[in-house]
Write an enzyme that holds these catalytic residues in place. Structure first.
Site, short mmCIF file in Angstrom:
data_model
loop_
_atom_site.label_atom_id
_atom_site.label_comp_id
_atom_site.label_asym_id
_atom_site.label_seq_id
_atom_site.Cartn_x
_atom_site.Cartn_y
_atom_site.Cartn_z
N SER A 187 41.40 40.79 50.75
CA SER A 187 40.74 40.44 52.02
C SER A 187 39.23 40.29 51.84
CB SER A 187 41.03 41.51 53.07
OG SER A 187 40.47 42.75 52.69
N TYR A 204 37.11 60.35 44.39
CA TYR A 204 37.19 58.96 43.92
C TYR A 204 37.25 58.93 42.40
CZ TYR A 204 35.77 54.09 43.17
OH TYR A 204 35.70 52.78 42.76
N1 NAP Z 1 32.03 47.59 44.79
C1 NAP Z 1 31.80 48.47 43.84
O1 NAP Z 1 30.64 48.90 43.64
C2 NAP Z 1 32.92 48.91 42.92
C3 NAP Z 1 32.55 49.54 41.72
C4 NAP Z 1 33.55 49.97 40.87
C5 NAP Z 1 34.88 49.76 41.19
N2 NAP Z 1 35.22 49.16 42.36
C6 NAP Z 1 36.66 48.99 42.66
O2 NAP Z 1 36.92 47.63 42.89
C7 NAP Z 1 38.06 47.50 43.73
C8 NAP Z 1 37.75 46.51 44.85
O3 NAP Z 1 36.68 47.02 45.63
P1 NAP Z 1 35.60 46.08 46.31
O4 NAP Z 1 34.30 46.41 45.73
O5 NAP Z 1 36.04 44.67 46.31
O6 NAP Z 1 35.60 46.71 47.78
P2 NAP Z 1 36.08 46.14 49.19
O7 NAP Z 1 35.38 44.87 49.48
O8 NAP Z 1 35.99 47.27 50.13
O9 NAP Z 1 37.61 45.75 48.93
C9 NAP Z 1 38.63 46.70 48.88
C10 NAP Z 1 39.93 45.98 49.11
O10 NAP Z 1 41.01 46.93 49.02
C11 NAP Z 1 41.80 46.75 50.16
N3 NAP Z 1 42.60 47.92 50.50
C12 NAP Z 1 42.16 49.17 50.83
N4 NAP Z 1 43.22 49.94 51.11
C13 NAP Z 1 44.33 49.17 50.94
C14 NAP Z 1 45.71 49.40 51.08
N5 NAP Z 1 46.20 50.59 51.46
N6 NAP Z 1 46.58 48.38 50.83
C15 NAP Z 1 46.11 47.18 50.45
N7 NAP Z 1 44.82 46.90 50.33
C16 NAP Z 1 43.94 47.88 50.58
C17 NAP Z 1 40.85 46.36 51.26
O11 NAP Z 1 41.57 45.80 52.34
P3 NAP Z 1 41.14 45.99 53.90
O12 NAP Z 1 40.23 44.84 54.21
O13 NAP Z 1 42.45 45.91 54.62
O14 NAP Z 1 40.49 47.31 54.04
C18 NAP Z 1 40.01 45.35 50.50
O15 NAP Z 1 40.69 44.12 50.40
C19 NAP Z 1 38.40 48.91 44.22
O16 NAP Z 1 39.48 49.42 43.48
C20 NAP Z 1 37.13 49.70 43.90
O17 NAP Z 1 37.42 51.06 43.68
C21 NAP Z 1 34.26 48.73 43.24
#
Ligand code: NAP
Length: 278
Positions: free
Chosen positions: A12, A148
């Protein structure tokens, strides 16, 4: 690998969205899953306009029934990208077992649920790729992100064991380790205790660490973009000669330092570098 089917969780926004777009533009058959399919309307429209083979599939990774239905709709898949994730943020003393379960439901049980569901078919076929999006927090713990970090350490451990077990059958496993990425991740965080603004002896720690994170993030717009993580995901899928793919200069810096010195020296260097008192 263009032409192959890729199922990505959490498309999303953020990294999942960037990966879905990049893989679709490269000619993959993309199953862009998300728990609220309405959030994928613009992506579906883009796919149509660009002639991409991309389908929005409903999937909440915490839910068995939802996972079964999504995998049935997806059909045979060549690549699974476990990207969906969020953070429960706050001091460990103020967390509960329910907070820990909540964190693990999405970040650990979710990927596990999908991995075990796709493995039998991949094993029978003798091929497949599983990409797990972890974090630098999966290699080193920091203040306030204990739950986390524990979830991402777990994902790393599962991935290491899986790469050995599944590797035997011709299935590759890769771990992506982003540093701070410019996505809505921080605003989707669930804050607990002092982190939620509650009166607490940990309030100064929250304040100090928020300052550190702002400094690390740098000026607005200078953070690593989600497309850089999507590129690492593509590299893991197409080249796949490493288990781990750090992404971003902050991730490289932390992981290089971690490798170069013992833990005590690393923590002391980080404290000094970041100017923290806790
Ligand atoms: N951004 C950073 O700094 C960072 C750094 C290291 C690792 N990561 C990792 O990268 C990955 C993606 O994060 P992002 O940065 O892109 O953050 P984000 O924009 O918040 O995206 C998170 C995604 O996960 C989805 N999600 C959460 N709970 C879910 C569930 N129960 N079932 C299905 N989808 C779900 C969210 O959907 P909804 O829209 O429905 O909530 C959203 O699409 C995560 O695993 C995060 O831990 C991020």
């Amino acid at each position: 690998m263009p032409g192959k089917s890729v199922l990505i969780t959490g498309t999303s926004t953020g990294i999942g969205r960037a990966a879905a777009r990049m893989l679709a533009a490269k000619g993959y058959r993309v199953l862009a899953t998300m728990r609220t399919p309405d959030k994928g309307r613009d992506l579906a429209e883009d796919a149509k306009a660009n002639g991409w083979d991309l389908t929005i599939v409903p999937l909440d990774v915490r839910d068995d029934t939802s996972a079964r239905a999504a995998l049935q709709q997806a059909g045979d898949i060549d690549v699974l990208v476990n990207n969906a994730g969020f953070e429960v943020w706050g001091p460990l003393e103020e967390m509960t077992v329910d907070d820990l379960k909540d964190q693990f439901e999405t970040n650990v049980y979710g990927p596990f649920r999908l991995i075990t569901a796709v493995l039998p078919r991949m094993r029978q076929r003798g091929s497949g790729v599983i990409v797990n999006v972890s974090s630098v927090a999966g290699r080193v713990g920091a203040v306030l992100n204990g739950l986390y970090s524990a979830s991402k350490f777990s994902l790393e451990a599962l991935s290491e064991s899986l790469s050995l077990e599944a590797g035997h059958w011709g299935i590759r496993v890769h771990i992506i380790e982003p540093g701070g990425i410019d996505t809505p991740f921080a605003s989707n965080r669930r804050n607990v205790g002092a982190a939620a603004g509650n009166e607490s002896p940990y309030a100064p720690m929250v304040q100090e660490w928020e300052g550190v994170m702002d400094r690390l993030a740098g000026p607005r717009g200078s953070r690593t973009k989600p497309e850089a993580v999507a590129e690492a995901i593509v590299e893991a899928i197409e080249k796949g000669d490493k288990l781990r793919y750090p992404v971003g200069t902050d991730a490289q810096m932390v992981l290089t330092a971690l490798k170069a010195m013992d833990y005590e020296a690393f923590i002391s260097a980080m404290r000094q570098q970041l100017g923290v008192t806790w």
